[in-house]
Design a protein around this motif. Structure first.
Motif, mmCIF file in Angstrom:
data_model
loop_
_atom_site.group_PDB
_atom_site.id
_atom_site.type_symbol
_atom_site.label_atom_id
_atom_site.label_comp_id
_atom_site.label_asym_id
_atom_site.label_seq_id
_atom_site.Cartn_x
_atom_site.Cartn_y
_atom_site.Cartn_z
ATOM 1 N N GLY A 3 0.846 -1.182 0.000
ATOM 2 C CA GLY A 3 0.000 0.000 0.000
ATOM 3 C C GLY A 3 0.878 1.227 0.000
ATOM 4 N N VAL A 4 0.258 2.409 0.063
ATOM 5 C CA VAL A 4 1.072 3.626 -0.002
ATOM 6 C C VAL A 4 1.344 4.185 1.388
ATOM 7 N N SER A 5 2.488 4.830 1.509
ATOM 8 C CA SER A 5 2.873 5.523 2.738
ATOM 9 C C SER A 5 3.242 6.954 2.376
ATOM 10 N N VAL A 6 3.131 7.836 3.377
ATOM 11 C CA VAL A 6 3.444 9.247 3.120
ATOM 12 C C VAL A 6 4.605 9.694 4.003
ATOM 13 N N LEU A 7 5.585 10.292 3.377
ATOM 14 C CA LEU A 7 6.708 10.888 4.110
ATOM 15 C C LEU A 7 6.562 12.403 4.037
ATOM 16 N N VAL A 8 6.751 13.071 5.161
ATOM 17 C CA VAL A 8 6.662 14.542 5.172
ATOM 18 C C VAL A 8 7.894 15.123 5.841
ATOM 19 N N ARG A 9 8.239 16.332 5.435
ATOM 20 C CA ARG A 9 9.368 17.020 6.078
ATOM 21 C C ARG A 9 9.017 17.325 7.532
ATOM 22 N N LYS A 10 9.990 17.172 8.398
ATOM 23 C CA LYS A 10 9.736 17.430 9.822
ATOM 24 C C LYS A 10 9.434 18.898 10.083
ATOM 25 N N ASP A 11 10.011 19.786 9.289
ATOM 26 C CA ASP A 11 9.778 21.218 9.545
ATOM 27 C C ASP A 11 8.376 21.671 9.100
ATOM 28 N N GLU A 55 9.678 10.822 -12.822
ATOM 29 C CA GLU A 55 9.779 9.591 -13.615
ATOM 30 C C GLU A 55 10.215 8.427 -12.733
ATOM 31 N N LYS A 56 11.067 8.736 -11.753
ATOM 32 C CA LYS A 56 11.586 7.681 -10.869
ATOM 33 C C LYS A 56 11.255 8.020 -9.427
ATOM 34 N N PHE A 57 10.916 7.003 -8.654
ATOM 35 C CA PHE A 57 10.583 7.225 -7.252
ATOM 36 C C PHE A 57 11.779 7.828 -6.503
ATOM 37 N N GLY A 58 12.976 7.335 -6.804
ATOM 38 C CA GLY A 58 14.188 7.816 -6.134
ATOM 39 C C GLY A 58 14.380 9.317 -6.290
ATOM 40 N N HIS A 59 13.933 9.862 -7.418
ATOM 41 C CA HIS A 59 14.085 11.305 -7.644
ATOM 42 C C HIS A 59 13.177 12.106 -6.711
ATOM 43 N N ALA A 60 11.992 11.571 -6.454
ATOM 44 C CA ALA A 60 11.059 12.254 -5.541
ATOM 45 C C ALA A 60 11.674 12.318 -4.146
ATOM 46 N N ILE A 61 12.354 11.221 -3.797
ATOM 47 C CA ILE A 61 12.976 11.113 -2.475
ATOM 48 C C ILE A 61 14.144 12.095 -2.344
ATOM 49 N N ILE A 62 14.971 12.167 -3.365
ATOM 50 C CA ILE A 62 16.116 13.088 -3.329
ATOM 51 C C ILE A 62 15.600 14.527 -3.232
ATOM 52 N N ASP A 63 14.534 14.796 -3.960
ATOM 53 C CA ASP A 63 13.938 16.137 -3.935
ATOM 54 C C ASP A 63 13.411 16.472 -2.535
ATOM 55 N N LEU A 64 12.859 15.475 -1.873
ATOM 56 C CA LEU A 64 12.363 15.677 -0.506
ATOM 57 C C LEU A 64 13.533 16.015 0.420
ATOM 58 N N ALA A 65 14.628 15.261 0.276
ATOM 59 C CA ALA A 65 15.813 15.518 1.109
ATOM 60 C C ALA A 65 16.357 16.927 0.852
ATOM 61 N N VAL A 100 6.962 -0.308 1.118
ATOM 62 C CA VAL A 100 8.247 -1.013 1.278
ATOM 63 C C VAL A 100 9.389 -0.117 0.795
ATOM 64 N N GLN A 101 9.196 0.452 -0.391
ATOM 65 C CA GLN A 101 10.244 1.246 -0.992
ATOM 66 C C GLN A 101 10.438 2.565 -0.231
ATOM 67 N N ALA A 102 9.326 3.180 0.197
ATOM 68 C CA ALA A 102 9.425 4.439 0.951
ATOM 69 C C ALA A 102 10.235 4.199 2.221
ATOM 70 N N ASN A 103 9.961 3.097 2.879
ATOM 71 C CA ASN A 103 10.678 2.778 4.110
ATOM 72 C C ASN A 103 12.157 2.522 3.830
ATOM 73 N N TYR A 104 12.430 1.802 2.749
ATOM 74 C CA TYR A 104 13.820 1.505 2.403
ATOM 75 C C TYR A 104 14.608 2.796 2.161
ATOM 76 N N TYR A 105 14.068 3.669 1.308
ATOM 77 C CA TYR A 105 14.784 4.898 0.956
ATOM 78 C C TYR A 105 14.901 5.827 2.169
ATOM 79 N N PHE A 117 5.774 -3.979 6.089
ATOM 80 C CA PHE A 117 5.321 -3.076 5.026
ATOM 81 C C PHE A 117 4.661 -3.823 3.871
ATOM 82 N N ALA A 118 4.858 -5.118 3.826
ATOM 83 C CA ALA A 118 4.217 -5.918 2.787
ATOM 84 C C ALA A 118 3.935 -7.297 3.355
ATOM 85 N N VAL A 119 2.826 -7.868 2.946
ATOM 86 C CA VAL A 119 2.401 -9.146 3.505
ATOM 87 C C VAL A 119 2.204 -10.149 2.359
#
Ligand code: ARG
Length: 265
Positions: A119-127, A168-178, A190-195, A258-260
């Motif tokens: 399923g989906v998970s949401v990551l948010v900036r702490k600030d 285009e890539k999930f990893g890019h969204a993550i780098i942008d968040l950082a 699963v992937q959100a947790n891994y990254y 994160f996955a069953v």
């Protein structure tokens, strides 16, 4: 001379047609080889390891499924944006890439029985401290990232007010968040947790909004209409679900809560 030339032309053209035919028909020969496409940018499901080989939970799983079904196979690394088109135009026979079984997708392609529930998970900036739900993120008109044409992207579309930033890539969204290029990211859990754990910036500067916010089933994707292939893949997968192979791979790749693995009944 003219005759000689014509003979040469004839021989050449026969050779061309013959070699073209060979290229096209190699997949229909006596020993059928399945071409399997997989997007290697979704750790720990599929990625390129240090040796440059495809590796991950789904790589192990699909190898086990097709071998158990008695097929030869070839794995090809294809980006998310090219997977469905290549399947529909028959460039590949199978796709495995954490693809959620959706009714709309079933109009264009066939799915195996589920091999994983996620399923989906949401990551948010702490600030961004004034938002603890997607509704609140919508209220403050937050910019939230997702990989284009994924269930995360469709999920975000339900929240009017959220400014969706696509990648285009999930990893890019993550780098942008950082890098504070967005306020949050929605992705497969699963992937959100891994990254999240892998990227120190993120571990320090981001947090999860709750846990898994949707329930989705991943399936192996096939062309529509190949009923025999679907039957063979389903039967093989069912056996591997039943005999514990899928659960063993789940453990090997630490997919955690994160996955069953679905029940085999
Ligand atoms: N499960 C989601 C979907 O089917 C995301 C899949 C993304 N997969 C990938 N390999 N990038 O829409």
């Amino acid at each position: 001379m003219l005759l000689k030339n014509n003979i040469l032309k004839f021989v050449l053209s026969v050779f061309c047609v013959w070699s073209l035919g060979c290229g096209q028909d190699s997949r229909d020969s006596k020993n059928p080889k399945l071409v399997i496409a997989i997007d290697a940018t979704f750790v720990p499901m599929s990625f390129l390891n240090d040796q440059g080989d495809l590796d991950g939970f789904e790589v192990d799983l699909i190898k086990a499924v097709v071998k158990n079904a008695g097929f030869n196979f070839e794995l090809v690394n294809v980006e998310w944006g090219g997977l469905f088109g290549g399947l529909i135009t028959k460039k590949f026979d199978l796709v495995i890439s954490s693809i959620t079984i959706l009714e709309e997708r079933k109009n264009r392609m066939a799915f195996s029985i589920p091999y994983l529930q996620s399923g989906v998970s949401v990551l948010v900036r702490k600030d961004i401290s004034n938002a603890d739900s997607l509704e609140q993120l919508a209220e403050i008109k937050a910019t939230v990232g997702a990989q284009i044409n994924t269930t995360s992207y469709y999920f975000l579309q339900k929240y009017e007010g959220i400014n969706i930033k696509t990648y285009e890539k999930f990893g890019h969204a993550i780098i942008d968040l950082a890098n504070k290029g967005n306020d949050g990211v929605v992705g497969d859990s699963v992937q959100a947790n891994y990254y999240f754990n892998k990227n120190k910036e993120l571990t320090q500067n981001a947090r999860f909004l709750g846990s898994r916010l949707s329930s989705e089933n991943y399936g192996i994707v096939m062309g529509k209409g190949n009923i025999e292939l679907k039957q063979k893949i389903d039967a093989s997968l069912k056996e591997l679900l039943k005999n514990g192979t899928v659960q063993k791979l789940h453990d090997k790749w630490n997919l955690g809560e994160f996955a069953v693995v679905p029940s085999s009944e």
